[in-house]
Write a protein that holds these residues in place. Sequence first.
Motif, short mmCIF file in Angstrom:
data_model
loop_
_atom_site.label_atom_id
_atom_site.label_comp_id
_atom_site.label_asym_id
_atom_site.label_seq_id
_atom_site.Cartn_x
_atom_site.Cartn_y
_atom_site.Cartn_z
N LEU A 43 53.78 65.98 63.30
CA LEU A 43 54.11 67.20 62.50
C LEU A 43 52.75 67.90 62.31
O LEU A 43 52.64 69.21 62.14
CB LEU A 43 54.23 66.73 61.06
CG LEU A 43 54.56 67.71 59.95
CD1 LEU A 43 55.51 68.71 59.99
CD2 LEU A 43 54.97 67.02 58.76
N LYS A 55 51.77 70.28 65.02
CA LYS A 55 52.67 71.35 65.13
C LYS A 55 52.23 72.29 64.20
O LYS A 55 52.28 73.66 64.59
CB LYS A 55 54.18 70.59 64.83
CG LYS A 55 55.19 71.78 64.96
CD LYS A 55 56.62 71.46 64.87
CE LYS A 55 57.65 72.49 65.31
NZ LYS A 55 59.09 71.80 65.07
N LEU A 56 51.79 71.81 63.00
CA LEU A 56 51.46 72.72 61.98
C LEU A 56 50.30 73.62 62.36
O LEU A 56 50.06 74.90 61.92
CB LEU A 56 51.53 72.26 60.50
CG LEU A 56 52.41 71.83 59.87
CD1 LEU A 56 52.43 70.78 58.63
CD2 LEU A 56 53.34 72.98 59.36
N SER A 106 50.50 76.10 64.94
CA SER A 106 51.69 77.23 64.69
C SER A 106 51.00 78.69 64.41
O SER A 106 49.88 78.93 64.14
CB SER A 106 52.11 76.85 63.01
OG SER A 106 51.61 77.15 62.22
N LYS A 115 51.71 80.71 62.10
CA LYS A 115 51.57 80.81 60.69
C LYS A 115 50.22 80.46 60.49
O LYS A 115 49.48 80.97 59.57
CB LYS A 115 52.57 80.16 59.98
CG LYS A 115 52.54 80.14 58.37
CD LYS A 115 52.56 81.74 57.85
CE LYS A 115 54.06 82.24 57.95
NZ LYS A 115 53.93 83.88 57.24
N CYS A 172 49.92 76.08 54.57
CA CYS A 172 50.55 76.64 56.03
C CYS A 172 52.21 76.02 56.10
O CYS A 172 52.22 74.57 56.20
CB CYS A 172 49.93 76.08 57.39
SG CYS A 172 50.78 76.52 58.88
N ASN A 198 56.13 74.94 57.39
CA ASN A 198 56.73 75.22 58.68
C ASN A 198 57.91 76.20 58.40
O ASN A 198 58.01 76.85 57.27
CB ASN A 198 57.48 73.71 59.00
CG ASN A 198 58.43 73.34 58.08
OD1 ASN A 198 58.56 73.60 56.90
ND2 ASN A 198 59.11 72.03 58.23
N ASP A 199 58.66 76.64 59.44
CA ASP A 199 59.66 77.46 59.26
C ASP A 199 60.95 77.26 58.12
O ASP A 199 61.12 78.02 57.21
CB ASP A 199 60.61 77.59 60.38
CG ASP A 199 59.68 78.30 61.45
OD1 ASP A 199 58.71 79.11 61.15
OD2 ASP A 199 60.00 78.24 62.71
N LYS A 200 61.02 75.91 57.77
CA LYS A 200 62.03 75.23 56.81
C LYS A 200 61.41 75.39 55.34
O LYS A 200 62.13 75.25 54.35
CB LYS A 200 62.73 74.11 56.99
CG LYS A 200 63.62 74.07 58.11
CD LYS A 200 64.20 72.72 58.45
CE LYS A 200 65.04 72.55 59.50
NZ LYS A 200 65.60 71.14 59.79
N LYS A 223 57.82 71.38 54.81
CA LYS A 223 56.62 70.52 55.13
C LYS A 223 55.35 71.62 55.34
O LYS A 223 55.72 72.91 55.19
CB LYS A 223 56.78 70.14 56.83
CG LYS A 223 58.12 68.99 56.71
CD LYS A 223 57.77 67.66 56.40
CE LYS A 223 58.76 66.65 56.77
NZ LYS A 223 59.61 66.45 55.67
N GLY A 224 54.39 70.98 55.15
CA GLY A 224 53.26 72.00 55.02
C GLY A 224 51.78 71.18 55.39
O GLY A 224 51.86 70.05 55.65
N THR A 255 54.80 67.23 52.03
CA THR A 255 56.35 67.20 51.98
C THR A 255 57.23 67.61 50.83
O THR A 255 56.84 67.40 49.62
CB THR A 255 56.61 65.94 52.54
OG1 THR A 255 56.39 64.88 51.42
CG2 THR A 255 56.07 65.30 53.82
#
Length: 194
Positions: free
Chosen positions: A95, A98-99, A102, A104, A149, A151-153, A156-157, A182
């Motif tokens: 995770l 991925k962040l 990204s 973003k 930052c 995530n799309d949903k 999470k950040g 989270t």
Amino acid sequence: MKKFSFFIILIICASCKNDYENEEIKALTDITNDYLKRSHLNLQKEYLKLDTLQIDNSELDFDVYISDALIPIKQIKEDNEWMFSNNFSKKNSILFNKLINSEKFNSLTYREFDKTKIKLEKPYNQMLIKNDKTLSGKEYLMFNYSRVCFNDKMDKGIVVIDYKIGDRYGFNQGYNMSLILTKSNGKWTYIKAD
């Protein structure tokens, strides 16, 4: 017709930006209160040799200064790569990567916000400006954050926290590092690296 379509797109973009920024304030509020409870209040009670079951938070009083400037997280990573050492568990490590990779993460810009929207839970009081209390020798806590930052949903950040404990002579302890965020049941919490 083209002007009308452009206007609709503009409204949608502004709405998405407001949703993002409102969620950012919600996340900062939740993690500030969570951090104070987990990393400060419990340690204070232990230090003061207070029984955590018997002490009432209304008997305690701590001042907190929160910066209203959110620094671009990409800039912090460029200046302080060590804050992004990935020492998370395997699941959280995926995770984390991925962040920080990204789009973003790279596009978040500097932002000032209305810090009165962050409501602290007792026994903490927000100092809106550094005032005589910071010069009187009384200990106070200070938080600086990066942009969050998500995530799309937006469940999470990642954020960089710079937490310090100080008085008029300077800061004597603190913590600064990236945290994974989270969201569960509408509440944000954080995960520190191992």
